[in-house]
Design a protein around this motif. Structure first.
Motif, mmCIF file in Angstrom:
data_model
loop_
_atom_site.group_PDB
_atom_site.id
_atom_site.type_symbol
_atom_site.label_atom_id
_atom_site.label_comp_id
_atom_site.label_asym_id
_atom_site.label_seq_id
_atom_site.Cartn_x
_atom_site.Cartn_y
_atom_site.Cartn_z
ATOM 1 N N ALA A 162 0.837 -1.201 0.000
ATOM 2 C CA ALA A 162 0.000 0.000 0.000
ATOM 3 C C ALA A 162 0.867 1.243 0.000
ATOM 4 C CB ALA A 162 -0.915 0.006 1.227
ATOM 5 N N ASN A 163 0.429 2.227 -0.747
ATOM 6 C CA ASN A 163 1.065 3.538 -0.750
ATOM 7 C C ASN A 163 0.371 4.386 0.311
ATOM 8 O OD1 ASN A 163 2.182 6.059 -1.299
ATOM 9 N ND2 ASN A 163 0.833 6.423 -3.058
ATOM 10 N N ILE A 164 0.900 4.326 1.537
ATOM 11 C CA ILE A 164 0.260 5.041 2.647
ATOM 12 C C ILE A 164 0.664 6.506 2.590
ATOM 13 C CG2 ILE A 164 0.005 5.199 5.151
ATOM 14 C CD1 ILE A 164 0.592 2.206 5.292
ATOM 15 N N ILE A 165 -0.299 7.344 2.248
ATOM 16 C CA ILE A 165 -0.032 8.777 2.102
ATOM 17 C C ILE A 165 -0.242 9.532 3.399
ATOM 18 C CG2 ILE A 165 -2.384 9.327 1.324
ATOM 19 C CD1 ILE A 165 -1.151 11.404 -0.565
ATOM 20 N N ALA A 166 -1.122 9.009 4.277
ATOM 21 C CA ALA A 166 -1.417 9.699 5.527
ATOM 22 C C ALA A 166 -1.728 8.686 6.621
ATOM 23 C CB ALA A 166 -2.597 10.661 5.353
ATOM 24 N N HIS A 167 -1.385 9.062 7.836
ATOM 25 C CA HIS A 167 -1.669 8.231 9.011
ATOM 26 C C HIS A 167 -2.185 9.148 10.115
ATOM 27 C CE1 HIS A 167 -0.015 5.475 12.461
ATOM 28 N NE2 HIS A 167 -1.333 5.580 12.481
ATOM 29 N N ILE A 168 -3.405 8.903 10.575
ATOM 30 C CA ILE A 168 -3.976 9.642 11.692
ATOM 31 C C ILE A 168 -4.219 8.668 12.839
ATOM 32 C CG2 ILE A 168 -6.293 9.495 10.641
ATOM 33 C CD1 ILE A 168 -6.937 12.158 12.111
ATOM 34 N N ASP A 169 -3.663 9.003 13.997
ATOM 35 C CA ASP A 169 -3.751 8.154 15.184
ATOM 36 C C ASP A 169 -4.642 8.859 16.206
ATOM 37 O OD1 ASP A 169 -3.135 5.937 16.785
ATOM 38 O OD2 ASP A 169 -1.441 6.969 17.724
ATOM 39 N N LEU A 170 -5.704 8.205 16.647
ATOM 40 C CA LEU A 170 -6.766 8.848 17.418
ATOM 41 C C LEU A 170 -6.581 8.614 18.917
ATOM 42 C CD1 LEU A 170 -9.735 7.723 15.122
ATOM 43 C CD2 LEU A 170 -8.298 9.766 14.901
ATOM 44 N N HIS A 171 -6.434 9.710 19.669
ATOM 45 C CA HIS A 171 -6.139 9.649 21.100
ATOM 46 C C HIS A 171 -7.021 10.596 21.912
ATOM 47 C CE1 HIS A 171 -2.335 7.229 21.403
ATOM 48 N NE2 HIS A 171 -2.379 7.422 20.093
ATOM 49 N N GLU A 172 -6.864 10.504 23.240
ATOM 50 C CA GLU A 172 -7.495 11.425 24.188
ATOM 51 C C GLU A 172 -6.461 11.835 25.239
ATOM 52 O OE1 GLU A 172 -12.104 9.724 24.340
ATOM 53 O OE2 GLU A 172 -10.772 9.378 26.049
ATOM 54 N N THR A 173 -6.668 13.004 25.821
ATOM 55 C CA THR A 173 -5.977 13.409 27.040
ATOM 56 C C THR A 173 -7.042 13.546 28.118
ATOM 57 O OG1 THR A 173 -4.297 14.620 25.781
ATOM 58 C CG2 THR A 173 -4.483 15.124 28.118
ATOM 59 N N THR A 174 -6.887 12.848 29.237
ATOM 60 C CA THR A 174 -7.935 12.811 30.253
ATOM 61 C C THR A 174 -7.398 13.237 31.618
ATOM 62 O OG1 THR A 174 -7.570 10.559 31.049
ATOM 63 C CG2 THR A 174 -8.862 10.800 29.019
ATOM 64 N N ASP A 175 -8.307 13.483 32.552
ATOM 65 C CA ASP A 175 -7.899 13.830 33.913
ATOM 66 C C ASP A 175 -7.095 12.708 34.566
ATOM 67 O OD1 ASP A 175 -9.078 16.308 33.745
ATOM 68 O OD2 ASP A 175 -10.909 15.749 34.819
ATOM 69 N N THR A 176 -7.360 11.465 34.147
ATOM 70 C CA THR A 176 -6.609 10.342 34.730
ATOM 71 C C THR A 176 -5.154 10.333 34.283
ATOM 72 O OG1 THR A 176 -7.451 8.905 32.957
ATOM 73 C CG2 THR A 176 -8.607 8.835 35.076
ATOM 74 N N ASP A 177 -4.799 11.111 33.283
ATOM 75 C CA ASP A 177 -3.380 11.252 32.951
ATOM 76 C C ASP A 177 -2.616 11.758 34.173
ATOM 77 O OD1 ASP A 177 -4.240 10.570 30.437
ATOM 78 O OD2 ASP A 177 -3.250 12.224 29.424
ATOM 79 N N ASN A 178 -3.207 12.727 34.876
ATOM 80 C CA ASN A 178 -2.551 13.282 36.061
ATOM 81 C C ASN A 178 -2.842 12.504 37.339
ATOM 82 O OD1 ASN A 178 -1.145 15.341 34.849
ATOM 83 N ND2 ASN A 178 -2.648 16.936 35.294
ATOM 84 N N SER A 179 -4.045 11.960 37.458
ATOM 85 C CA SER A 179 -4.398 11.288 38.708
ATOM 86 C C SER A 179 -3.861 9.866 38.797
ATOM 87 C CB SER A 179 -5.928 11.261 38.878
ATOM 88 O OG SER A 179 -6.539 10.479 37.860
ATOM 89 N N GLU A 180 -3.621 9.216 37.641
ATOM 90 C CA GLU A 180 -3.198 7.822 37.652
ATOM 91 C C GLU A 180 -1.975 7.550 36.780
ATOM 92 O OE1 GLU A 180 -2.709 3.758 38.040
ATOM 93 O OE2 GLU A 180 -3.824 5.147 39.308
ATOM 94 N N PHE A 181 -2.035 7.888 35.513
ATOM 95 C CA PHE A 181 -1.056 7.343 34.579
ATOM 96 C C PHE A 181 0.326 7.984 34.669
ATOM 97 C CE2 PHE A 181 -5.212 6.427 32.444
ATOM 98 C CZ PHE A 181 -5.213 5.090 32.781
ATOM 99 N N ARG A 182 0.410 9.282 34.856
ATOM 100 C CA ARG A 182 1.726 9.898 35.023
ATOM 101 C C ARG A 182 2.363 9.512 36.367
ATOM 102 N NH1 ARG A 182 3.410 13.437 31.315
ATOM 103 N NH2 ARG A 182 4.755 14.569 32.766
ATOM 104 N N PRO A 183 1.604 9.493 37.472
ATOM 105 C CA PRO A 183 2.201 8.985 38.723
ATOM 106 C C PRO A 183 2.672 7.535 38.610
ATOM 107 C CG PRO A 183 0.229 10.246 39.205
ATOM 108 C CD PRO A 183 0.278 10.101 37.718
ATOM 109 N N ALA A 184 1.892 6.690 37.925
ATOM 110 C CA ALA A 184 2.305 5.294 37.751
ATOM 111 C C ALA A 184 3.584 5.202 36.927
ATOM 112 C CB ALA A 184 1.188 4.493 37.093
#
Length: 303
Positions: A162-184
């Motif tokens: 395949a000739n991949i011309i574009a790639h879009i990766d779908l994400h979120e930033t949530t409050d749990t980034d600070n309350s859980e995931f960054r501390p972990a």
């Protein structure tokens, strides 16, 4: 800076003992089969579905799927869409599936589509950023990846003709980034945690090696029609990074092992929506992801 995480000793990286303690503290909160696989199967009349691998964990076996438009025309460029690299980021998964359901067929005369809607199904079920081995799949898109989720996705995409011309990766930033995931993360690596200011609204992360500002701008303009864009903070930054333009920052995705950095596509971006905002809704977040994909298509159709 937040308080010390409940697993581990301050300043000491985790051993397998702490990683097992972390794993045993995780619980299944929703069903991948009911919320994702069932919907994928319902899309079989509008797209081809391929199982590209299976994740065999103690919690169970998780098949992972790719969706492609029927009647692929190899002379056309391909748009790659990925979601659920971080399983807890729900609108990325739902946005990818909503695009297939409601929009994909109207663009197949111009593009082929390859869509991996939920790369990390265990993370989806446990609403987690990591996989069961306490590895972040979105820092693991490189050769000899420690994350099977990342390895399977890369292997599947890279073997496509395949000739991949574009790639879009779908994400979120949530409050749990600070309350859980960054501390972990800080605890796992034996470092001091520093939380970031979570932007209120949608933003994009482009690739410093191929930023394509006009491409990013077109996506932002499409998303603005359905949900609000995050303003920069008092330091003209988003999540501690200088803004490149309204609603856009750049990371070196390849060196960081990010999903958007593994392909050779010239146009790449990562979306971030903020589902915890008082100014949005779950549906609006999903709509924002779909609008971002439509922005990719609009830009590519303009030349």
């Amino acid at each position: 800076m937040s308080k010390q995480y409940h697993i581990g000793t301050a300043g000491a990286p985790w051993t397998e003992v702490e990683k097992q303690l972390w794993y045993k503290s995780q619980t299944i909160k929703r069903s991948y089969n009911e919320l994702v696989v069932k919907e994928i199967k319902e899309l079989s009349t509008s797209c081809d579905i391929e199982q590209y691998g299976s994740l065999d964990y103690l919690a169970g076996k998780y098949p992972v799927f790719a969706l492609k438009n029927k009647s692929v025309d190899t002379s056309l460029p391909t748009i790659l869409i990925t979601g659920g690299v971080h399983g807890y980021e729900t609108s990325g998964v739902m946005g990818a599936l909503a695009f297939v359901r409601h929009h994909m067929r109207q663009f197949t005369e111009s593009f082929n589509f390859v869509i991996l809607p939920c790369i990390s199904p265990w993370g989806f079920e446990t609403i987690n950023r990591w996989n069961p081995d306490a590895v972040d799949p979105n820092r693991s898109f490189y050769d000899n990846s420690p994350a099977l989720e990342s390895h399977l996705a890369m292997h599947y995409v890279n073997k496509l003709s395949a000739n991949i011309i574009a790639h879009i990766d779908l994400h979120e930033t949530t409050d749990t980034d600070n309350s859980e995931f960054r501390p972990a993360l800080a605890a796992r690596d034996g470092k001091v945690n520093h939380n970031w200011n979570i932007p209120d609204g949608f933003y994009l992360v482009g690739h410093t090696q191929k930023p394509e500002p006009a491409f990013q701008k077109c996506i932002i303009e499409q998303v603005q029609k359905v949900t609000h864009i995050a303003d920069a903070d008092e330091n003209s930054q988003l999540i501690g990074v200088d803004i490149e333009q309204f609603g856009v920052i750049n990371y070196d995705a390849t060196s960081l092992g990010l999903c958007m950095g593994f392909s050779q596509a010239p146009y790449v971006t990562t979306t971030e929506v903020y589902p915890d905002s008082k100014n949005t809704s779950e549906q609006e977040c999903t709509d924002g992801q779909v609008a971002a994909i439509l922005g990719v298509i609009q830009y590519l159709k303009s030349f």
